[in-house]
Design an enzyme around this catalytic site. Structure first.
Site, mmCIF file in Angstrom:
data_model
loop_
_atom_site.group_PDB
_atom_site.id
_atom_site.type_symbol
_atom_site.label_atom_id
_atom_site.label_comp_id
_atom_site.label_asym_id
_atom_site.label_seq_id
_atom_site.Cartn_x
_atom_site.Cartn_y
_atom_site.Cartn_z
ATOM 1 N N TYR A 170 0.833 -1.204 0.000
ATOM 2 C CA TYR A 170 0.000 0.000 0.000
ATOM 3 C C TYR A 170 0.874 1.264 0.000
ATOM 4 C CZ TYR A 170 -2.862 3.833 1.538
ATOM 5 O OH TYR A 170 -3.431 5.065 1.627
ATOM 6 N N ARG A 217 1.987 8.061 13.101
ATOM 7 C CA ARG A 217 1.652 9.255 13.878
ATOM 8 C C ARG A 217 0.158 9.571 13.865
ATOM 9 N NH1 ARG A 217 2.467 15.207 11.946
ATOM 10 N NH2 ARG A 217 0.799 14.341 10.673
ATOM 11 N N ARG A 227 -10.799 5.503 9.247
ATOM 12 C CA ARG A 227 -9.791 4.960 8.342
ATOM 13 C C ARG A 227 -8.836 4.074 9.129
ATOM 14 N NH1 ARG A 227 -9.575 10.698 6.637
ATOM 15 N NH2 ARG A 227 -7.868 10.923 8.106
ATOM 16 N N PHE A 287 15.591 19.302 -1.148
ATOM 17 C CA PHE A 287 14.222 18.874 -1.419
ATOM 18 C C PHE A 287 13.964 17.481 -0.833
ATOM 19 C CE2 PHE A 287 11.097 16.865 -4.243
ATOM 20 C CZ PHE A 287 10.112 17.843 -4.321
#
Ligand SMILES: *[C@@H]1O[C@H](CO)[C@@H](O)[C@H](O)[C@H]1NC(C)=O
Ligand SMILES: *[C@@H]1O[C@H](CO)[C@@H](O)[C@H](O)[C@H]1NC(C)=O
Ligand SMILES: *[C@@H]1O[C@H](CO)[C@@H](O)[C@H](O)[C@H]1NC(C)=O
Length: 418
Positions: A170, A217, A227, A287
């Site tokens: 997933y 978290r 969910r 980044f």
């Protein structure tokens, strides 16, 4: 049963992991005369859907920046379809599977969404036009990732995350693929070596580490909204139902489960170190590195922390800004990773069921941090001071905005909702 899957991608971790909005893109996105009208519209959408990311993306250079902007908007559109509970499954599944083909259809758009970010679907022709204006190398990457992610999302629409292997699967679809796509864009832009884009294993780990940290978290927020992203294989060892972990009398079991998952996530850190060590361009490095150090800080805060089951776990604003400012070279990142690993090590209890595994992976991480230290020096020379100072300015701006907009940022969630 419909299930809301929140795509908490790579990009947004700045905001999500720190739990704060970092800056206002209105300041960071000056009007650029060289841009076409439609490209400017794309940046406007970027701003509207993710203010944090719109600021951060400025760190990237021209061509790559446009490609990443379009990549982001395409995935955002795909995610909006996936999240929209008003689209029936028999319509949604083919839409997800075929989404990549819409990139080459001038007129395709979708006007029936009720989602917050529906504008990216309603005005998809503007995005797909700019997509088609990209160089072929970029287009091929974006289209391929969009295809694979759509197929993966369709697969998980009706199933929950069961085994640890499914958890990886997933996370691969919603975040690993973003890491892989970005890496291939870096290589296509020639800012990075071809190897960065080819090594999908390492790039996947970059995404998995962020995604798992987020999932860990956000236990409370996610379960309260119905969910479930914690894998059954983990929680079923400690509770009958995932929601039960939030009961105060179950705290010990809950912490055991939490620590098991943190330990699992830590297994990606050696790959993260290897990936970051390979980067050559300062703008790309910043980044990539900033979300990763935010993640390790968050994971360390979560480890053995009852607050995960009682409220919101955030790293402190000052801590987040310090991390952003410091994570500009490999040795600094190594130091940060070593510090947080040490912090976790101090919290490992004698009775924790995952104790041995946790100690083992922490030892591996410590070794990896030390090993790659020596090979760093040679590379850091050719990092231009310009980029270093640009990063400082970004961090300073962020700090300024944090002080002034912290309160208001609480309410203006980017990607908080489904
Ligand atoms: C970015 O979005 C905010 C609202 O979300 C808006 O106030 C601001 O003007 C926008 N800036 C640009 C450059 O579009
Ligand atoms: C990073 O990429 C930019 C844009 O191409 C370039 O100007 C800069 O020199 C690169 N930095 C390094 C260290 O390669
Ligand atoms: C790496 O970054 C740290 C913190 O920003 C800085 O103190 C250090 O001098 C940097 N090292 C190199 C080799 O650039």
């Amino acid at each position: 049963m419909f299930h809301v899957f929140v795509l908490k991608i790579f990009f947004l971790q700045y905001h999500r992991l720190a739990g704060h909005e970092f800056s206002r893109p209105s300041r960071c996105l000056p009007p650029d005369e060289s841009m076409t009208e439609s490209l400017r519209t794309c940046y406007l959408y970027l701003n509207q859907t993710s203010r944090s990311f719109a600021a951060v993306i400025q760190a990237l250079d021209g061509e790559l920046r446009h490609a990443v902007c379009i990549f982001y908007l395409v995935l955002r559109a795909l995610d909006t379809v996936e999240d929209d509970m008003t689209i029936p499954l028999d319509k949604k599944v083919p839409m997800l599977n075929d989404f990549h083909t819409f990139l080459y259809q001038d007129e395709w758009c979708f006007t029936e969404s009720q989602e917050k970010d529906r504008q990216v679907l309603e005005d998809f022709p503007t995005i797909s036009l700019e997509f088609r204006n990209l160089a072929q190398e970029y287009r091929d990457v974006i289209s391929d990732i969009c295809h694979r992610m759509g197929v993966g999302m369709a697969e998980f629409l009706e199933k929950k995350v069961g085994s640890m292997k499914e958890w990886d699967q997933y996370c691969h679809y919603v975040a690993g693929l973003v890491g892989i796509g970005l890496s291939r864009l870096f290589s296509a832009s020639q800012l990075e070596d071809p190897e960065v884009g080819r090594d999908t294993e390492l790039a996947n780990s970059m995404g998995l580490f962020l995604q798992k940290t987020n999932i860990i978290r956000d236990y409370l927020e996610d379960t309260q909204e119905g969910r479930a992203f914690w894998p059954r294989e983990a929680w079923s060892q400690f509770a009958g139902r995932l929601e039960d972990l939030a009961q105060p009398e179950k705290l010990e079991s809950a912490l055991s489960c939490l620590n098991l998952l943190v330990t699992d996530a830590l297994h990606h850190v050696p790959d993260v170190i290897a990936y970051l060590s390979r980067l050559r361009n300062q703008s790309v490095f910043n980044f990539c590195a900033i979300p990763q150090v935010m993640a390790i800080a968050t994971l360390s805060t979560c480890y053995n922390n009852p607050m995960v089951f009682q409220g919101v776990v955030k790293i402190r604003k000052g801590q987040a800004v310090t991390l952003m400012m410091e994570a500009t070279n490999m040795s600094a990142v190594q130091t940060i990773i070593a510090q947080y690993s040490q912090e976790i090590l101090h919290k490992v209890s004698l009775t924790d069921p995952s104790r041995e595994k946790t100690l083992h992976i922490l030892a591996v991480i410590r070794e990896k941090s030390a090993l790659s230290q020596s090979s760093l020096r040679s590379r850091t020379h050719h990092l231009s001071p310009m980029y270093l100072s640009a990063a400082m300015v970004l961090a300073a701006l962020s700090w300024q905005y944090l002080s002034t907009t912290a309160a208001q940022a609480q309410g203006t969630s980017d990607m908080q909702g489904p």
